[in-house]
Design a protein around this motif. Structure first.
Motif, PDB file in Angstrom:
ATOM      1  N   ALA A  86       0.990  -1.072   0.017  1.00 29.74           N
ATOM      2  CA  ALA A  86      -0.272  -0.111  -0.013  1.00 29.74           C
ATOM      3  C   ALA A  86       0.824   1.247  -0.162  1.00 29.74           C
ATOM      4  CB  ALA A  86      -1.016   0.030   1.355  1.00 29.74           C
ATOM      5  N   TYR A  87       1.862   1.106   0.656  1.00 30.94           N
ATOM      6  CA  TYR A  87       2.957   2.473   0.660  1.00 30.94           C
ATOM      7  C   TYR A  87       3.567   2.436  -0.660  1.00 30.94           C
ATOM      8  CZ  TYR A  87       7.144   5.107   2.043  1.00 30.94           C
ATOM      9  OH  TYR A  87       8.050   5.863   1.936  1.00 30.94           O
ATOM     10  N   ASN A  88       3.882   1.447  -1.191  1.00 27.96           N
ATOM     11  CA  ASN A  88       4.550   1.612  -2.605  1.00 27.96           C
ATOM     12  C   ASN A  88       3.649   2.195  -3.659  1.00 27.96           C
ATOM     13  OD1 ASN A  88       7.059   0.668  -1.634  1.00 27.96           O
ATOM     14  ND2 ASN A  88       6.710  -1.435  -1.983  1.00 27.96           N
ATOM     15  N   LEU A  89       2.535   1.539  -3.436  1.00 22.49           N
ATOM     16  CA  LEU A  89       1.425   2.281  -4.704  1.00 22.49           C
ATOM     17  C   LEU A  89       1.170   3.612  -4.126  1.00 22.49           C
ATOM     18  CD1 LEU A  89      -0.682   1.674  -6.798  1.00 22.49           C
ATOM     19  CD2 LEU A  89      -2.229   0.883  -5.186  1.00 22.49           C
ATOM     20  N   ALA A  90       0.982   3.952  -2.997  1.00 23.61           N
ATOM     21  CA  ALA A  90       0.883   5.706  -2.640  1.00 23.61           C
ATOM     22  C   ALA A  90       1.941   6.401  -2.694  1.00 23.61           C
ATOM     23  CB  ALA A  90       0.646   5.789  -1.131  1.00 23.61           C
ATOM     24  N   ASP A  91       3.106   5.671  -2.717  1.00 25.99           N
ATOM     25  CA  ASP A  91       4.474   6.710  -3.071  1.00 25.99           C
ATOM     26  C   ASP A  91       4.221   6.697  -4.710  1.00 25.99           C
ATOM     27  OD1 ASP A  91       6.959   7.506  -2.376  1.00 25.99           O
ATOM     28  OD2 ASP A  91       7.722   5.976  -3.553  1.00 25.99           O
ATOM     29  N   GLU A  92       3.883   5.733  -5.586  1.00 24.77           N
ATOM     30  CA  GLU A  92       3.874   5.903  -6.873  1.00 24.77           C
ATOM     31  C   GLU A  92       3.003   7.171  -7.365  1.00 24.77           C
ATOM     32  OE1 GLU A  92       5.783   4.051  -9.631  1.00 24.77           O
ATOM     33  OE2 GLU A  92       7.061   3.817  -7.959  1.00 24.77           O
ATOM     34  N   LEU A  93       1.789   7.014  -6.677  1.00 25.95           N
ATOM     35  CA  LEU A  93       0.761   7.982  -7.045  1.00 25.95           C
ATOM     36  C   LEU A  93       1.320   9.255  -6.654  1.00 25.95           C
ATOM     37  CD1 LEU A  93      -2.247   6.170  -5.824  1.00 25.95           C
ATOM     38  CD2 LEU A  93      -1.983   6.703  -7.924  1.00 25.95           C
ATOM     39  N   VAL A  94       2.024   9.694  -5.500  1.00 22.51           N
ATOM     40  CA  VAL A  94       2.551  11.012  -5.144  1.00 22.51           C
ATOM     41  C   VAL A  94       3.606  11.359  -6.423  1.00 22.51           C
ATOM     42  CG1 VAL A  94       3.992  11.778  -3.613  1.00 22.51           C
ATOM     43  CG2 VAL A  94       2.017  10.599  -2.601  1.00 22.51           C
ATOM     44  N   LYS A  95       4.232  10.299  -6.522  1.00 24.68           N
ATOM     45  CA  LYS A  95       5.292  10.774  -7.627  1.00 24.68           C
ATOM     46  C   LYS A  95       4.751  11.309  -8.939  1.00 24.68           C
ATOM     47  CE  LYS A  95       9.024   7.854  -5.886  1.00 24.68           C
ATOM     48  NZ  LYS A  95       9.670   6.463  -6.283  1.00 24.68           N
ATOM     49  N   LYS A  96       3.768  10.338  -9.367  1.00 26.64           N
ATOM     50  CA  LYS A  96       2.872  10.733 -10.677  1.00 26.64           C
ATOM     51  C   LYS A  96       2.144  12.024 -10.557  1.00 26.64           C
ATOM     52  CE  LYS A  96      -0.728   8.698 -13.712  1.00 26.64           C
ATOM     53  NZ  LYS A  96      -1.978   7.729 -13.678  1.00 26.64           N
ATOM     54  N   GLN A  97       1.461  12.209  -9.496  1.00 30.00           N
ATOM     55  CA  GLN A  97       0.518  13.375  -9.185  1.00 30.00           C
ATOM     56  C   GLN A  97       1.317  14.630  -9.009  1.00 30.00           C
ATOM     57  OE1 GLN A  97      -1.924  11.773  -5.992  1.00 30.00           O
ATOM     58  NE2 GLN A  97      -3.376  10.540  -7.637  1.00 30.00           N
ATOM     59  N   SER A  98       2.528  14.347  -8.363  1.00 34.70           N
ATOM     60  CA  SER A  98       3.351  15.659  -8.169  1.00 34.70           C
ATOM     61  C   SER A  98       3.970  16.020  -9.715  1.00 34.70           C
ATOM     62  CB  SER A  98       4.581  15.193  -7.331  1.00 34.70           C
ATOM     63  OG  SER A  98       4.247  14.917  -5.974  1.00 34.70           O
ATOM     64  N   ALA A  99       4.143  15.227 -10.378  1.00 31.08           N
ATOM     65  CA  ALA A  99       4.544  15.628 -11.687  1.00 31.08           C
ATOM     66  C   ALA A  99       3.452  16.477 -12.577  1.00 31.08           C
ATOM     67  CB  ALA A  99       4.866  14.276 -12.444  1.00 31.08           C
ATOM     68  N   GLU A 100       2.400  15.698 -12.342  1.00 31.85           N
ATOM     69  CA  GLU A 100       1.233  16.230 -13.051  1.00 31.85           C
ATOM     70  C   GLU A 100       0.880  17.641 -12.422  1.00 31.85           C
ATOM     71  OE1 GLU A 100      -1.858  13.473 -12.414  1.00 31.85           O
ATOM     72  OE2 GLU A 100      -1.286  12.343 -14.200  1.00 31.85           O
ATOM     73  N   VAL A 101       0.968  17.989 -11.328  1.00 30.44           N
ATOM     74  CA  VAL A 101       0.705  19.107 -10.694  1.00 30.44           C
ATOM     75  C   VAL A 101       1.705  20.341 -11.326  1.00 30.44           C
ATOM     76  CG1 VAL A 101       0.755  20.564  -8.528  1.00 30.44           C
ATOM     77  CG2 VAL A 101      -0.464  18.401  -8.600  1.00 30.44           C
ATOM     78  N   VAL A 102       2.965  19.636 -11.281  1.00 34.21           N
ATOM     79  CA  VAL A 102       3.999  20.646 -11.731  1.00 34.21           C
ATOM     80  C   VAL A 102       3.752  20.926 -13.243  1.00 34.21           C
ATOM     81  CG1 VAL A 102       6.629  20.525 -12.450  1.00 34.21           C
ATOM     82  CG2 VAL A 102       5.660  19.664 -10.055  1.00 34.21           C
ATOM     83  N   ASP A 103       3.314  19.905 -14.155  1.00 33.96           N
ATOM     84  CA  ASP A 103       3.143  20.276 -15.511  1.00 33.96           C
ATOM     85  C   ASP A 103       1.908  21.190 -15.685  1.00 33.96           C
ATOM     86  OD1 ASP A 103       4.917  18.534 -16.365  1.00 33.96           O
ATOM     87  OD2 ASP A 103       3.671  16.670 -16.629  1.00 33.96           O
ATOM     88  N   LEU A 104       0.655  20.774 -14.666  1.00 38.04           N
ATOM     89  CA  LEU A 104      -0.285  21.960 -14.795  1.00 38.04           C
ATOM     90  C   LEU A 104      -0.022  23.176 -14.603  1.00 38.04           C
ATOM     91  CD1 LEU A 104      -2.935  19.596 -13.393  1.00 38.04           C
ATOM     92  CD2 LEU A 104      -3.145  20.579 -15.684  1.00 38.04           C
ATOM     93  N   ALA A 105       0.784  23.595 -13.490  1.00 38.13           N
ATOM     94  CA  ALA A 105       1.557  24.612 -13.005  1.00 38.13           C
ATOM     95  C   ALA A 105       2.179  25.392 -14.163  1.00 38.13           C
ATOM     96  CB  ALA A 105       2.271  24.623 -11.993  1.00 38.13           C
ATOM     97  N   GLY A 106       2.997  24.673 -14.889  1.00 31.99           N
ATOM     98  CA  GLY A 106       3.561  25.357 -16.060  1.00 31.99           C
ATOM     99  C   GLY A 106       2.820  25.734 -17.250  1.00 31.99           C
ATOM    100  N   ASP A 107       1.803  24.932 -17.223  1.00 30.06           N
ATOM    101  CA  ASP A 107       0.585  25.234 -18.205  1.00 30.06           C
ATOM    102  C   ASP A 107      -0.135  26.590 -18.096  1.00 30.06           C
ATOM    103  OD1 ASP A 107       1.186  22.938 -20.038  1.00 30.06           O
ATOM    104  OD2 ASP A 107      -0.126  21.581 -18.969  1.00 30.06           O
ATOM    105  N   LEU A 108      -0.345  26.899 -16.904  1.00 29.06           N
ATOM    106  CA  LEU A 108      -1.198  27.695 -16.218  1.00 29.06           C
ATOM    107  C   LEU A 108      -0.294  28.990 -16.647  1.00 29.06           C
ATOM    108  CD1 LEU A 108      -2.596  26.552 -12.913  1.00 29.06           C
ATOM    109  CD2 LEU A 108      -3.994  27.105 -14.912  1.00 29.06           C
ATOM    110  N   VAL A 109       1.013  29.189 -16.277  1.00 30.23           N
ATOM    111  CA  VAL A 109       1.931  30.045 -16.531  1.00 30.23           C
ATOM    112  C   VAL A 109       2.084  30.468 -18.038  1.00 30.23           C
ATOM    113  CG1 VAL A 109       4.154  30.893 -16.507  1.00 30.23           C
ATOM    114  CG2 VAL A 109       3.308  29.648 -14.647  1.00 30.23           C
ATOM    115  N   ARG A 110       2.023  29.438 -18.761  1.00 27.24           N
ATOM    116  CA  ARG A 110       2.211  29.320 -20.355  1.00 27.24           C
ATOM    117  C   ARG A 110       0.976  30.174 -20.629  1.00 27.24           C
ATOM    118  NH1 ARG A 110      -0.249  26.887 -24.077  1.00 27.24           N
ATOM    119  NH2 ARG A 110      -0.640  25.120 -22.756  1.00 27.24           N
ATOM    120  N   ILE A 111      -0.328  29.816 -20.262  1.00 27.83           N
ATOM    121  CA  ILE A 111      -1.591  30.256 -20.784  1.00 27.83           C
ATOM    122  C   ILE A 111      -1.720  31.730 -20.372  1.00 27.83           C
ATOM    123  CG2 ILE A 111      -4.144  29.964 -20.622  1.00 27.83           C
ATOM    124  CD1 ILE A 111      -3.517  26.880 -20.584  1.00 27.83           C
ATOM    125  N   GLY A 112      -1.435  31.895 -19.089  1.00 35.57           N
ATOM    126  CA  GLY A 112      -1.324  33.254 -18.518  1.00 35.57           C
ATOM    127  C   GLY A 112      -0.708  34.241 -19.625  1.00 35.57           C
TER     128      GLY A 112
END
Length: 379
Positions: A86-112
Motif C-alpha cells: 500500500a505504501y509503494n502504491l501510494a508512493d507511486e501515485l505521489v510521484k505521478k501526481q506531483s509531476a502532473e501538478v508541476v506540469d499543470l502549473a507550467g501550463d497555467l503560466v504559459r496560458i497566462g
C-alpha cells in the motif's frame, strides 16, 4: 457478691481477647468474603483491554508454544508486507501526481502569458482606433477620394477584421483553457494530498507491525530464537516438499533438469535479481543497496528493458498470467491471498526474493509459501 461478679466479667474478657488473637481467626479475617446471597447484584467486571488490529491477547505464561510464536511473527510480517505494498502504491501515485501538478502549473503560466500577449495586441488595436478619432476605417477611405485607394483599403480592412475576430476567439479560448487547467490543478492537488495521507498511514502501519514482530522475537531467550529459526526453515522445507510432490512443477523441472528455457529478457532479469543476493530487505527499497520484494522484481525487469508495475499487487493485477506448470525463469510468482509478496522464478523449483525485514535477498523454494499464481512480464 459484687466481687464475684467482677471476677467473672474479667475472666470473660480475657477469654474473648484470646479467641480474637488466635491464628485461625486472624487468617479467616483476610480470607475471601463469603458468596453473596441469592439475588444480590454481581460485581462489575473491568472493561476489556483494547488491542491494536491484528494483535492477539498474550497467552497465559507457559501456554504459548514456539510454533505459536512463529506463526504470530509470520502473520505480523505478512501484514507489514501488505502495508508495504500500500505504501509503494501510494508512493507511486505521489510521484505521478506531483509531476502532473508541476506540469499543470507550467501550463497555467504559459496560458497566462499567452493571454497577456493577446490582451496587449487587442489594446494596441483599440489605441490605434482612438488615434483615428474613432472613425471607422470605411469612413476614412470614403473621405480619401481615391477609388483605387478605397478598393485596396477595403481588402486590408477585411483582413484586419478577420484578424481581430481571430484574436478575440483565441483570447476567449485561452481564457477557457485557463479555467480548465486551474480546475484540473486543484483536483490533482487534492488527489496528491490524499495519496500522501495514504502513504503516511501505510508507513505507520508498517512500523507498528515490524516493531511488534521484533519485540515478540526479542522477548525469547537466545536458545529459543535459534529454535524459532529452525522452525521457520522446517516449515519452509515442508511446504516446498509438498509443493514439488503435488506435481505443480513439470517432472523434469522438479527433478532438477533445465525445464522451460527463459526468454532473452527473462534471462537478463534473472541475472540482475540473482546479482542482488545478500543485499538487505528494506521496505520501500528499490535498489541499488536494498530492496523489498516488488522493488527487486520491478528493478530486475527494468534492467532487462521491460518496465513493469512497482507493487506485487499491481504486478498480479496487470501482468499476463500463466499456468504454474508452464512457468519459466524470469516469471514472477505471486504469494498469499492478498498478493502481498512476489519472487522471481529462477528454475529448479527455486525463486530469488527479498523475504522480509531482518533478512537479505536470497534463494528459496518456490513452494515454501502459499502461491497465488504466476505472471509473465514478457508474455
Amino acid at each position: 457478691m459484687n466481687r464475684r461478679r467482677c471476677a467473672a466479667a474479667a475472666t470473660s474478657l480475657v477469654c474473648a481477647l484470646a479467641v480474637l488473637a488466635s491464628p485461625d481467626l486472624t487468617h479467616r479475617a483476610y480470607a475471601a468474603p463469603p458468596p453473596a446471597p441469592a439475588g444480590s447484584p454481581s460485581p462489575v467486571a473491568p472493561p476489556p483491554v483494547e488491542l491494536p488490529p491484528g494483535m492477539s491477547a498474550p497467552a497465559a505464561s507457559g501456554t504459548k508454544s514456539l510454533e505459536d510464536v512463529r506463526k504470530e511473527i509470520e502473520d505480523l510480517y505478512q501484514k507489514a508486507a501488505s502495508a508495504t505494498d500500500a505504501y509503494n502504491l501510494a508512493d507511486e501515485l505521489v510521484k505521478k501526481q506531483s509531476a502532473e501538478v508541476v506540469d499543470l502549473a507550467g501550463d497555467l503560466v504559459r496560458i497566462g502569458r499567452r493571454i497577456d500577449t493577446l490582451k496587449a495586441r487587442a489594446g494596441a488595436a483599440a489605441r490605434a482606433q482612438y488615434r483615428d478619432a474613432g472613425l471607422p476605417p470605411e469612413a476614412r477611405l470614403m473621405l480619401a477620394g481615391d477609388p483605387q485607394l478605397f478598393l485596396d483599403g477595403m481588402g486590408r480592412i477585411k483582413q484586419g477584421q478577420k484578424a481581430a475576430g481571430d484574436l478575440l476567439l483565441e483570447l476567449t479560448r485561452q481564457q477557457e483553457d485557463l479555467k480548465t487547467y486551474a480546475a484540473d490543478s486543484a483536483t490533482h492537488w487534492e488527489q496528491l494530498k490524499a495519496a500522501r495521507a495514504k502513504k503516511e498511514k501505510a508507513k505507520k502501519e508498517i512500523k507498528k507491525r515490524i516493531s511488534a514482530a521484533k519485540k515478540l522475537e526479542a522477548s525469547l531467550a537466545k536458545k529459543d530464537r535459534e529454535r524459532l529459526a529452525e522452525l521457520e526453515r522446517a516449515a519452509a522445507r515442508r511446504s516446498q516438499t509438498a509443493w514439488l510432490e503435488s506435481g505443480a512443477v513439470a517432472a523434469a523441472e522438479s527433478a532438477g533438469a533445465a525445464g522451460l528455457a527463459a526468454s532473452e529478457q527473462g534471462r537478463k532479469a534473472v541475472e540482475f535479481a540473482t546479482a542482488q543476493i545478500g543485499k538487505p530487505y528494506v521496505w520501500g527499497g528499490a535498489g541499488p543497496y536494498s530492496y523489498d520484494c516488488s522493488g527487486l522484481t520491478s528493478q530486475a525487469w527494468l534492467a532487462a528493458g521491460r518496465p513493469i508495475p512497482r507493487t506485487s499487487q499491481e504486478q498480479w493485477r496487470l501482468l499476463p498470467r500463466v499456468d504454474i506448470k508452464d512457468m519459466r525463469p524470469g516469471d514472477l510468482i505471486i504469494y498469499h491471498s492478498d498478493a502481498s509478496h512476489v519472487g522471481m522464478y529462477v528454475g529448479d523449483g527455486r525463486i530469488v526474493h527479498a523475504p522480509r525485514p531482518g533478512r537479505n535477498v536470497t534463494l528459496a523454494g518456490a513452494g515454501s509459501m502459499v502461491i497465488l499464481g504466476v505472471v509473465r512480464p514478457d508474455s
